[in-house]
Design a protein around this motif. Structure first.
Motif, PDB file in Angstrom:
ATOM      1  N   ALA A 291       9.398  -4.477 -15.561  1.00  0.00           N
ATOM      2  CA  ALA A 291       9.561  -4.808 -14.140  1.00  0.00           C
ATOM      3  C   ALA A 291      10.333  -3.718 -13.406  1.00  0.00           C
ATOM      4  CB  ALA A 291      10.282  -6.144 -14.014  1.00  0.00           C
ATOM      5  N   GLU A 292      11.339  -3.158 -14.062  1.00  0.00           N
ATOM      6  CA  GLU A 292      12.112  -2.075 -13.431  1.00  0.00           C
ATOM      7  C   GLU A 292      11.250  -0.829 -13.251  1.00  0.00           C
ATOM      8  OE1 GLU A 292      16.637  -3.164 -14.950  1.00  0.00           O
ATOM      9  OE2 GLU A 292      15.414  -1.737 -16.083  1.00  0.00           O
ATOM     10  N   ILE A 293      10.445  -0.522 -14.261  1.00  0.00           N
ATOM     11  CA  ILE A 293       9.542   0.640 -14.132  1.00  0.00           C
ATOM     12  C   ILE A 293       8.566   0.413 -12.983  1.00  0.00           C
ATOM     13  CG2 ILE A 293       7.687   1.896 -15.287  1.00  0.00           C
ATOM     14  CD1 ILE A 293       9.145   1.368 -17.937  1.00  0.00           C
ATOM     15  N   MET A 294       8.057  -0.809 -12.884  1.00  0.00           N
ATOM     16  CA  MET A 294       7.113  -1.127 -11.809  1.00  0.00           C
ATOM     17  C   MET A 294       7.793  -1.032 -10.443  1.00  0.00           C
ATOM     18  SD  MET A 294       5.028  -4.690 -11.326  1.00  0.00           S
ATOM     19  CE  MET A 294       3.741  -4.887 -10.094  1.00  0.00           C
ATOM     20  N   TYR A 295       9.013  -1.534 -10.356  1.00  0.00           N
ATOM     21  CA  TYR A 295       9.719  -1.576  -9.062  1.00  0.00           C
ATOM     22  C   TYR A 295      10.046  -0.165  -8.568  1.00  0.00           C
ATOM     23  CZ  TYR A 295      13.107  -3.171  -5.558  1.00  0.00           C
ATOM     24  OH  TYR A 295      13.774  -3.414  -4.383  1.00  0.00           O
ATOM     25  N   TYR A 296      10.733   0.595  -9.407  1.00  0.00           N
ATOM     26  CA  TYR A 296      11.175   1.923  -8.954  1.00  0.00           C
ATOM     27  C   TYR A 296      10.032   2.950  -8.986  1.00  0.00           C
ATOM     28  CZ  TYR A 296      15.829  -0.082  -9.317  1.00  0.00           C
ATOM     29  OH  TYR A 296      16.934  -0.887  -9.143  1.00  0.00           O
ATOM     30  N   GLY A 297       9.233   2.902 -10.041  1.00  0.00           N
ATOM     31  CA  GLY A 297       8.116   3.838 -10.123  1.00  0.00           C
ATOM     32  C   GLY A 297       7.081   3.602  -9.045  1.00  0.00           C
ATOM     33  N   GLY A 298       6.847   2.318  -8.737  1.00  0.00           N
ATOM     34  CA  GLY A 298       5.900   2.000  -7.669  1.00  0.00           C
ATOM     35  C   GLY A 298       6.400   2.457  -6.316  1.00  0.00           C
ATOM     36  N   ASP A 299       7.704   2.297  -6.083  1.00  0.00           N
ATOM     37  CA  ASP A 299       8.277   2.745  -4.810  1.00  0.00           C
ATOM     38  C   ASP A 299       8.075   4.242  -4.606  1.00  0.00           C
ATOM     39  OD1 ASP A 299       9.084   0.317  -3.907  1.00  0.00           O
ATOM     40  OD2 ASP A 299      11.224   0.604  -4.284  1.00  0.00           O
ATOM     41  N   ILE A 300       8.335   5.011  -5.656  1.00  0.00           N
ATOM     42  CA  ILE A 300       8.199   6.473  -5.532  1.00  0.00           C
ATOM     43  C   ILE A 300       6.740   6.839  -5.245  1.00  0.00           C
ATOM     44  CG2 ILE A 300       8.370   8.647  -6.796  1.00  0.00           C
ATOM     45  CD1 ILE A 300      10.745   7.420  -8.305  1.00  0.00           C
ATOM     46  N   ALA A 301       5.814   6.210  -5.967  1.00  0.00           N
ATOM     47  CA  ALA A 301       4.397   6.517  -5.747  1.00  0.00           C
ATOM     48  C   ALA A 301       3.970   6.164  -4.321  1.00  0.00           C
ATOM     49  CB  ALA A 301       3.537   5.746  -6.761  1.00  0.00           C
ATOM     50  N   GLU A 302       4.442   5.037  -3.807  1.00  0.00           N
ATOM     51  CA  GLU A 302       4.039   4.629  -2.467  1.00  0.00           C
ATOM     52  C   GLU A 302       4.705   5.495  -1.390  1.00  0.00           C
ATOM     53  OE1 GLU A 302       5.102   0.715  -3.398  1.00  0.00           O
ATOM     54  OE2 GLU A 302       3.032   0.018  -3.645  1.00  0.00           O
ATOM     55  N   LEU A 303       5.914   5.976  -1.661  1.00  0.00           N
ATOM     56  CA  LEU A 303       6.529   6.923  -0.723  1.00  0.00           C
ATOM     57  C   LEU A 303       5.761   8.243  -0.701  1.00  0.00           C
ATOM     58  CD1 LEU A 303      10.337   6.281  -1.366  1.00  0.00           C
ATOM     59  CD2 LEU A 303       9.013   5.702   0.680  1.00  0.00           C
ATOM     60  N   LEU A 304       5.289   8.678  -1.860  1.00  0.00           N
ATOM     61  CA  LEU A 304       4.464   9.894  -1.902  1.00  0.00           C
ATOM     62  C   LEU A 304       3.175   9.694  -1.113  1.00  0.00           C
ATOM     63  CD1 LEU A 304       4.885  10.975  -5.641  1.00  0.00           C
ATOM     64  CD2 LEU A 304       5.839  12.107  -3.627  1.00  0.00           C
ATOM     65  N   LEU A 305       2.600   8.490  -1.235  1.00  0.00           N
ATOM     66  CA  LEU A 305       1.380   8.198  -0.476  1.00  0.00           C
ATOM     67  C   LEU A 305       1.660   8.196   1.026  1.00  0.00           C
ATOM     68  CD1 LEU A 305      -1.593   7.407  -0.573  1.00  0.00           C
ATOM     69  CD2 LEU A 305      -0.905   5.028  -0.871  1.00  0.00           C
ATOM     70  N   ALA A 306       2.808   7.625   1.416  1.00  0.00           N
ATOM     71  CA  ALA A 306       3.177   7.640   2.833  1.00  0.00           C
ATOM     72  C   ALA A 306       3.390   9.066   3.321  1.00  0.00           C
ATOM     73  CB  ALA A 306       4.444   6.809   3.041  1.00  0.00           C
ATOM     74  N   ALA A 307       4.005   9.898   2.492  1.00  0.00           N
ATOM     75  CA  ALA A 307       4.227  11.301   2.873  1.00  0.00           C
ATOM     76  C   ALA A 307       2.898  12.023   3.053  1.00  0.00           C
ATOM     77  CB  ALA A 307       5.073  11.992   1.809  1.00  0.00           C
ATOM     78  N   ALA A 308       1.938  11.731   2.154  1.00  0.00           N
ATOM     79  CA  ALA A 308       0.610  12.354   2.283  1.00  0.00           C
ATOM     80  C   ALA A 308      -0.079  11.900   3.558  1.00  0.00           C
ATOM     81  CB  ALA A 308      -0.241  11.995   1.063  1.00  0.00           C
ATOM     82  N   LEU A 309       0.091  10.627   3.913  1.00  0.00           N
ATOM     83  CA  LEU A 309      -0.513  10.122   5.144  1.00  0.00           C
ATOM     84  C   LEU A 309       0.077  10.805   6.378  1.00  0.00           C
ATOM     85  CD1 LEU A 309      -2.081   8.165   6.917  1.00  0.00           C
ATOM     86  CD2 LEU A 309      -0.354   6.427   6.450  1.00  0.00           C
ATOM     87  N   VAL A 310       1.397  10.869   6.424  1.00  0.00           N
ATOM     88  CA  VAL A 310       2.051  11.479   7.585  1.00  0.00           C
ATOM     89  C   VAL A 310       1.751  12.976   7.648  1.00  0.00           C
ATOM     90  CG1 VAL A 310       4.286  11.970   8.645  1.00  0.00           C
ATOM     91  CG2 VAL A 310       3.841   9.720   7.634  1.00  0.00           C
ATOM     92  N   ALA A 311       1.723  13.634   6.493  1.00  0.00           N
ATOM     93  CA  ALA A 311       1.466  15.080   6.474  1.00  0.00           C
ATOM     94  C   ALA A 311       0.062  15.406   6.977  1.00  0.00           C
ATOM     95  CB  ALA A 311       1.652  15.619   5.053  1.00  0.00           C
ATOM     96  N   GLY A 312      -0.882  14.500   6.739  1.00  0.00           N
ATOM     97  CA  GLY A 312      -2.253  14.757   7.184  1.00  0.00           C
ATOM     98  C   GLY A 312      -2.567  14.224   8.553  1.00  0.00           C
ATOM     99  N   TRP A 313      -1.562  13.665   9.223  1.00  0.00           N
ATOM    100  CA  TRP A 313      -1.765  13.059  10.546  1.00  0.00           C
ATOM    101  C   TRP A 313      -1.836  14.146  11.616  1.00  0.00           C
ATOM    102  CZ3 TRP A 313       2.300   9.575  13.415  1.00  0.00           C
ATOM    103  CH2 TRP A 313       1.679   9.002  14.532  1.00  0.00           C
ATOM    104  N   ARG A 314      -2.892  14.123  12.332  1.00  0.00           N
ATOM    105  CA  ARG A 314      -3.054  15.066  13.454  1.00  0.00           C
ATOM    106  C   ARG A 314      -3.248  14.241  14.723  1.00  0.00           C
ATOM    107  NH1 ARG A 314      -1.526  17.468   9.887  1.00  0.00           N
ATOM    108  NH2 ARG A 314      -2.280  19.396   8.919  1.00  0.00           N
ATOM    109  N   PRO A 315      -2.150  13.937  15.460  1.00  0.00           N
ATOM    110  CA  PRO A 315      -2.290  13.106  16.664  1.00  0.00           C
ATOM    111  C   PRO A 315      -3.268  13.718  17.659  1.00  0.00           C
ATOM    112  CG  PRO A 315       0.012  13.429  16.096  1.00  0.00           C
ATOM    113  CD  PRO A 315      -0.764  14.381  15.233  1.00  0.00           C
ATOM    114  N   ALA A 316      -4.075  12.856  18.272  1.00  0.00           N
ATOM    115  CA  ALA A 316      -5.042  13.342  19.263  1.00  0.00           C
ATOM    116  C   ALA A 316      -4.306  13.862  20.488  1.00  0.00           C
ATOM    117  CB  ALA A 316      -5.984  12.205  19.653  1.00  0.00           C
TER     118      ALA A 316
END
Length: 275
Positions: A234-259
């Motif tokens: 559960a700890e691996i899922m909690y902390y490891g999942g958070d890091i992966a989802e933050l990386l995904l959020a960073a990828a989303l924001v980095a690829g954002w090109r506002p119109a």
């Protein structure tokens, strides 16, 4: 929770060799196919974006190999913490890296025009539009975790090698789908705006955290493993999942090109916006 080891696969030499051969036979051709298509598409190491995308895809292949080969794979067979580590690598980290490699774009550019048009039409179809909906991707990736761990499904997969491999495939495909819909550089049909995708990602983060906390407390859980392994997983899922989802959020924001809004043309003499 019940106190006995998680997986029950055989340990004979033939099974060990098979367990190594299958992942290698899957991952190596995947990496080779990407590089071959990238070369055919005319991508070269001189373009920094192509280099980064190729590096991302190969990193995803490497993460898959790490998850499916020793020492992680044997660890996952007898310890729930190993299973959870394997789940994170196959279902979250490897998919993000693979998707950032833009494999669909590479394939479209490598194919002859006629086949590329067919593939584009398939991607724009109604079925793919439904599948690429962020809510669908959320249910298939994060939602399936609740079904897996809070029903007898998990125990069913541990006693059957085909079901065990099917679970790996589900983790990988659903993880790729979610990463693609949220932040993938490849085109997606009817992809909503960044605020909607961030909201869906926020729901995924919350759901992941709730499932991990319920697992840590042993609530509703249907996994037969020692309590220490359950809490560690559960700890691996909690902390490891958070890091992966933050990386995904960073990828989303980095690829954002506002119109950009079109600026009104101003008449030089009067300062009045021109029509």
């Amino acid at each position: 929770m019940h106190e006995h080891p998680v997986h029950g696969h055989g340990t004979d030499a033939w099974a060990d060799a098979w367990a190594v051969a299958v992942p290698v036979a899957a991952v190596v051709p995947l990496a080779a196919a990407y590089l071959l298509l990238a070369r055919r598409a005319g991508r070269t190491a001189r373009r920094s974006r192509d280099r980064w995308r190729a590096a991302a895809f190969l990193t995803g292949c490497l993460l898959l190999a790490v998850a499916l080969l020793p020492p992680v794979a044997p660890f996952a067979h007898h310890d729930f913490r190993g299973h959870m580590l394997q789940h994170l690598l196959i279902g979250m980290y490897a998919p993000l890296a693979l998707v950032l490699g833009a494999p669909v774009t590479v394939l479209l550019r490598a194919l002859p025009a006629r086949r590329a048009r067919r593939l584009t039409a398939l991607l724009r179809g109604r079925t793919m539009g439904l599948l690429a909906n962020p809510v669908t991707a959320l249910c298939l990736s994060t939602g399936s975790l609740a079904v897996l761990y809070f029903t007898p499904l998990y125990e069913a997969t541990t006693g059957s090698p085909p079901a065990h491999w099917a679970l790996h495939v589900h983790f990988l495909l659903s993880g790729c789908l979610f990463a693609w819909v949220i932040a993938g550089p490849d085109p997606a049909p009817a992809r909503p705006g960044v605020p909607v995708r961030l909201a869906v990602l926020g729901v995924a983060i919350a759901a992941h955290a709730i499932i991990a906390q319920l697992m840590y407390g042993g609530f509703f859980l249907d996994v037969r493993a020692p309590a220490a392994q359950i809490r560690g997983g559960a700890e691996i899922m909690y902390y490891g999942g958070d890091i992966a989802e933050l990386l995904l959020a960073a990828a989303l924001v980095a690829g954002w090109r506002p119109a950009r809004r079109a600026r009104p043309r101003v008449r030089p003499a009067t300062g009045v916006p021109a029509r």
